[in-house]
Scaffold this motif. Structure first.
Motif, PDB file in Angstrom:
ATOM      1  N   GLU B  82    -126.978 -53.310 -25.041  1.00 53.11           N
ATOM      2  CA  GLU B  82    -125.959 -54.337 -25.204  1.00 53.11           C
ATOM      3  C   GLU B  82    -126.588 -55.514 -25.929  1.00 53.11           C
ATOM      4  O   GLU B  82    -127.813 -55.684 -25.933  1.00 53.11           O
ATOM      5  CB  GLU B  82    -125.432 -54.776 -23.839  1.00 53.11           C
ATOM      6  CG  GLU B  82    -124.795 -53.653 -23.044  1.00 53.11           C
ATOM      7  CD  GLU B  82    -124.343 -54.113 -21.664  1.00 53.11           C
ATOM      8  OE1 GLU B  82    -124.545 -55.308 -21.325  1.00 53.11           O
ATOM      9  OE2 GLU B  82    -123.790 -53.270 -20.911  1.00 53.11           O
ATOM     10  N   LEU B  83    -125.722 -56.356 -26.524  1.00 53.93           N
ATOM     11  CA  LEU B  83    -126.228 -57.516 -27.253  1.00 53.93           C
ATOM     12  C   LEU B  83    -127.114 -58.382 -26.371  1.00 53.93           C
ATOM     13  O   LEU B  83    -128.132 -58.925 -26.806  1.00 53.93           O
ATOM     14  CB  LEU B  83    -125.069 -58.348 -27.801  1.00 53.93           C
ATOM     15  CG  LEU B  83    -124.196 -57.690 -28.871  1.00 53.93           C
ATOM     16  CD1 LEU B  83    -123.066 -58.631 -29.280  1.00 53.93           C
ATOM     17  CD2 LEU B  83    -125.022 -57.289 -30.082  1.00 53.93           C
ATOM     18  N   GLY B  84    -126.736 -58.507 -25.112  1.00 52.02           N
ATOM     19  CA  GLY B  84    -127.467 -59.349 -24.169  1.00 52.02           C
ATOM     20  C   GLY B  84    -128.843 -58.828 -23.810  1.00 52.02           C
ATOM     21  O   GLY B  84    -129.611 -59.517 -23.132  1.00 52.02           O
ATOM     22  N   ASP B  85    -129.165 -57.618 -24.254  1.00 48.96           N
ATOM     23  CA  ASP B  85    -130.506 -57.075 -23.987  1.00 48.96           C
ATOM     24  C   ASP B  85    -131.530 -57.592 -24.987  1.00 48.96           C
ATOM     25  O   ASP B  85    -132.731 -57.336 -24.832  1.00 48.96           O
ATOM     26  CB  ASP B  85    -130.472 -55.544 -24.045  1.00 48.96           C
ATOM     27  CG  ASP B  85    -129.573 -54.940 -22.973  1.00 48.96           C
ATOM     28  OD1 ASP B  85    -129.049 -53.831 -23.206  1.00 48.96           O
ATOM     29  OD2 ASP B  85    -129.397 -55.575 -21.914  1.00 48.96           O
ATOM     30  N   SER B  86    -131.070 -58.305 -25.995  1.00 45.24           N
ATOM     31  CA  SER B  86    -131.997 -58.912 -26.952  1.00 45.24           C
ATOM     32  C   SER B  86    -132.895 -59.886 -26.214  1.00 45.24           C
ATOM     33  O   SER B  86    -132.409 -60.831 -25.571  1.00 45.24           O
ATOM     34  CB  SER B  86    -131.226 -59.649 -28.053  1.00 45.24           C
ATOM     35  OG  SER B  86    -130.483 -58.747 -28.832  1.00 45.24           O
ATOM     36  N   ALA B  87    -134.179 -59.668 -26.281  1.00 43.71           N
ATOM     37  CA  ALA B  87    -135.114 -60.467 -25.495  1.00 43.71           C
ATOM     38  C   ALA B  87    -136.539 -60.099 -25.872  1.00 43.71           C
ATOM     39  O   ALA B  87    -136.776 -59.147 -26.620  1.00 43.71           O
ATOM     40  CB  ALA B  87    -134.906 -60.209 -23.992  1.00 43.71           C
ATOM     41  N   LEU B  88    -137.466 -60.852 -25.316  1.00 42.61           N
ATOM     42  CA  LEU B  88    -138.880 -60.502 -25.384  1.00 42.61           C
ATOM     43  C   LEU B  88    -139.216 -59.779 -24.086  1.00 42.61           C
ATOM     44  O   LEU B  88    -138.945 -60.295 -23.004  1.00 42.61           O
ATOM     45  CB  LEU B  88    -139.736 -61.763 -25.515  1.00 42.61           C
ATOM     46  CG  LEU B  88    -141.251 -61.556 -25.560  1.00 42.61           C
ATOM     47  CD1 LEU B  88    -141.659 -60.853 -26.852  1.00 42.61           C
ATOM     48  CD2 LEU B  88    -141.979 -62.896 -25.436  1.00 42.61           C
ATOM     49  N   TYR B  89    -139.770 -58.585 -24.192  1.00 43.70           N
ATOM     50  CA  TYR B  89    -140.148 -57.813 -23.016  1.00 43.70           C
ATOM     51  C   TYR B  89    -141.665 -57.824 -22.893  1.00 43.70           C
ATOM     52  O   TYR B  89    -142.379 -57.384 -23.788  1.00 43.70           O
ATOM     53  CB  TYR B  89    -139.604 -56.385 -23.108  1.00 43.70           C
ATOM     54  CG  TYR B  89    -138.094 -56.358 -22.997  1.00 43.70           C
ATOM     55  CD1 TYR B  89    -137.286 -56.501 -24.119  1.00 43.70           C
ATOM     56  CD2 TYR B  89    -137.480 -56.250 -21.750  1.00 43.70           C
ATOM     57  CE1 TYR B  89    -135.902 -56.522 -24.005  1.00 43.70           C
ATOM     58  CE2 TYR B  89    -136.095 -56.272 -21.633  1.00 43.70           C
ATOM     59  CZ  TYR B  89    -135.321 -56.404 -22.767  1.00 43.70           C
ATOM     60  OH  TYR B  89    -133.951 -56.434 -22.640  1.00 43.70           O
ATOM     61  N   LEU B  90    -142.121 -58.339 -21.778  1.00 50.33           N
ATOM     62  CA  LEU B  90    -143.550 -58.457 -21.513  1.00 50.33           C
ATOM     63  C   LEU B  90    -143.963 -57.508 -20.411  1.00 50.33           C
ATOM     64  O   LEU B  90    -143.227 -57.303 -19.448  1.00 50.33           O
ATOM     65  CB  LEU B  90    -143.882 -59.883 -21.059  1.00 50.33           C
ATOM     66  CG  LEU B  90    -143.754 -61.000 -22.083  1.00 50.33           C
ATOM     67  CD1 LEU B  90    -143.748 -62.341 -21.401  1.00 50.33           C
ATOM     68  CD2 LEU B  90    -144.894 -60.935 -23.083  1.00 50.33           C
ATOM     69  N   CYS B  91    -145.135 -56.939 -20.568  1.00 51.53           N
ATOM     70  CA  CYS B  91    -145.684 -56.225 -19.431  1.00 51.53           C
ATOM     71  C   CYS B  91    -146.975 -56.923 -19.010  1.00 51.53           C
ATOM     72  O   CYS B  91    -147.596 -57.646 -19.807  1.00 51.53           O
ATOM     73  CB  CYS B  91    -145.918 -54.740 -19.728  1.00 51.53           C
ATOM     74  SG  CYS B  91    -147.359 -54.377 -20.718  1.00 51.53           S
ATOM     75  N   ALA B  92    -147.327 -56.734 -17.769  1.00 56.22           N
ATOM     76  CA  ALA B  92    -148.526 -57.348 -17.218  1.00 56.22           C
ATOM     77  C   ALA B  92    -149.240 -56.329 -16.351  1.00 56.22           C
ATOM     78  O   ALA B  92    -148.588 -55.543 -15.649  1.00 56.22           O
ATOM     79  CB  ALA B  92    -148.170 -58.581 -16.383  1.00 56.22           C
ATOM     80  N   SER B  93    -150.545 -56.344 -16.389  1.00 55.91           N
ATOM     81  CA  SER B  93    -151.282 -55.407 -15.551  1.00 55.91           C
ATOM     82  C   SER B  93    -152.191 -56.171 -14.596  1.00 55.91           C
ATOM     83  O   SER B  93    -152.625 -57.296 -14.868  1.00 55.91           O
ATOM     84  CB  SER B  93    -152.094 -54.420 -16.392  1.00 55.91           C
ATOM     85  OG  SER B  93    -153.302 -54.988 -16.884  1.00 55.91           O
ATOM     86  N   SER B  94    -152.452 -55.553 -13.464  1.00 49.13           N
ATOM     87  CA  SER B  94    -153.408 -56.102 -12.515  1.00 49.13           C
ATOM     88  C   SER B  94    -154.078 -54.939 -11.798  1.00 49.13           C
ATOM     89  O   SER B  94    -153.582 -53.820 -11.794  1.00 49.13           O
ATOM     90  CB  SER B  94    -152.742 -57.060 -11.532  1.00 49.13           C
ATOM     91  OG  SER B  94    -151.748 -56.415 -10.793  1.00 49.13           O
ATOM     92  N   ALA B  95    -155.200 -55.268 -11.186  1.00 50.44           N
ATOM     93  CA  ALA B  95    -155.997 -54.210 -10.569  1.00 50.44           C
ATOM     94  C   ALA B  95    -155.318 -53.639  -9.330  1.00 50.44           C
ATOM     95  O   ALA B  95    -155.363 -52.435  -9.075  1.00 50.44           O
ATOM     96  CB  ALA B  95    -157.384 -54.743 -10.217  1.00 50.44           C
ATOM     97  N   GLN B  96    -154.690 -54.532  -8.553  1.00 49.63           N
ATOM     98  CA  GLN B  96    -154.048 -54.114  -7.318  1.00 49.63           C
ATOM     99  C   GLN B  96    -152.590 -54.558  -7.332  1.00 49.63           C
ATOM    100  O   GLN B  96    -152.148 -55.233  -8.263  1.00 49.63           O
ATOM    101  CB  GLN B  96    -154.757 -54.750  -6.108  1.00 49.63           C
ATOM    102  CG  GLN B  96    -156.220 -54.402  -5.995  1.00 49.63           C
ATOM    103  CD  GLN B  96    -156.440 -52.921  -5.715  1.00 49.63           C
ATOM    104  OE1 GLN B  96    -155.590 -52.263  -5.104  1.00 49.63           O
ATOM    105  NE2 GLN B  96    -157.555 -52.400  -6.166  1.00 49.63           N
ATOM    106  N   ASP B  97    -151.864 -54.206  -6.308  1.00 52.26           N
ATOM    107  CA  ASP B  97    -150.472 -54.647  -6.236  1.00 52.26           C
ATOM    108  C   ASP B  97    -150.298 -55.737  -5.187  1.00 52.26           C
ATOM    109  O   ASP B  97    -149.218 -55.925  -4.645  1.00 52.26           O
ATOM    110  CB  ASP B  97    -149.520 -53.475  -5.968  1.00 52.26           C
ATOM    111  CG  ASP B  97    -149.641 -52.938  -4.548  1.00 52.26           C
ATOM    112  OD1 ASP B  97    -148.672 -52.327  -4.065  1.00 52.26           O
ATOM    113  OD2 ASP B  97    -150.703 -53.146  -3.926  1.00 52.26           O
ATOM    114  N   ALA B  98    -151.370 -56.454  -4.898  1.00 53.28           N
ATOM    115  CA  ALA B  98    -151.279 -57.610  -3.999  1.00 53.28           C
ATOM    116  C   ALA B  98    -150.846 -58.811  -4.813  1.00 53.28           C
ATOM    117  O   ALA B  98    -151.322 -59.018  -5.914  1.00 53.28           O
ATOM    118  CB  ALA B  98    -152.646 -57.874  -3.369  1.00 53.28           C
ATOM    119  N   GLY B  99    -149.966 -59.610  -4.262  1.00 52.78           N
ATOM    120  CA  GLY B  99    -149.406 -60.713  -5.025  1.00 52.78           C
ATOM    121  C   GLY B  99    -150.404 -61.777  -5.423  1.00 52.78           C
ATOM    122  O   GLY B  99    -150.101 -62.623  -6.249  1.00 52.78           O
TER     123      GLY B  99
END
Lengths: 112, 114
Positions: B82-99
């Protein structure tokens, strides 16, 4: 407070000025508070992860403090330089794991 | 150590099409999170994968999906654009899934939907 909020929305300072901005977050179930710097056309850069009440962290001219009981963190920049111009974001993990809820950021512009 | 990479960097699609974005995390990192950045909404969490399992999901419609492979690389798929999906998509990585673990961001994929 229910969400992560930042103020001010934008800031213009002169080179050499010191400045600070605020991040407010829900104090209940606090786990951590992240600060990022995001320069135009670059990736967000991690500055600090803070977890303990009263924590104070420093990286060069940038420092941050944390008050988990009242739910706020301050970011300080001493002697601002043009290269400090960026959007500064804070984020808190809410909902477990690495799910970060971001504030809308403070856009800093340092002028010569 | 190489940083987080995302491909492609730019993408133009038309409404109704689908798109797949790719993210390669820092070597050794097992958590990959995806975020959408739009001018009006700021950075919004899409989902997180850890060791090939979706651990968290944000408030996005089912058209947004993802997966993670055994080498920790992740893909994000958006169907019926959809038009509204226009955006910047970022991914991020970390070693663990602890906040409290630092998340390292990639440069993003700029998606434009016409």
């Amino acid at each position: 407070i229910l969400n992560v909020e930042q103020s001010p929305q934008s800031l213009h300072v002169q080179e050499g000025d010191s400045t600070n901005f605020t991040c407010s977050f829900p104090s209940s179930n606090f786990y951590a508070l992240h600060w990022y710097r995001w320069e135009t056309a670059k990736s967000p850069e991690a500055l600090f992860v803070m977890t303990l009440n009263g924590d104070e962290k420093k990286k060069g001219r940038i420092s941050a403090t944390l008050n988990t009981k009242e739910g706020y963190s301050y970011l300080y920049i001493k002697g601002s330089q043009p290269e400090d111009s960026a959007t500064y974001l804070c984020a808190s993990p809410r909902g477990g794991g690495n799910k970060l809820t971001f504030g809308t950021g403070t856009q800093l512009k340092v002028e010569l | 150590k190489a940083g987080v990479t995302q491909t492609p960097r730019y993408l133009i699609k038309t409404r109704g099409q689908q798109v797949t974005l790719s993210c390669s995390p820092i070597s050794g990192h097992r958590s990959v999170s995806w975020y959408q950045q739009t001018p009006g909404q700021g950075l919004q969490f899409l989902f997180e994968y850890f060791s090939e399992t979706q651990r968290n999901k944000g408030n996005f419609p089912g058209r947004f999906s993802g997966r993670q492979f055994s080498n920790s690389r992740s893909e994000m798929n958006v169907s019926t654009l959809e038009l509204g999906d226009s955006a910047l998509y970022l991914c991020a990585s970390s070693a663990q899934d602890a906040g409290a673990d630092t998340q390292y961001f990639g440069p993003g994929t700029r998606l434009t939907v016409l």
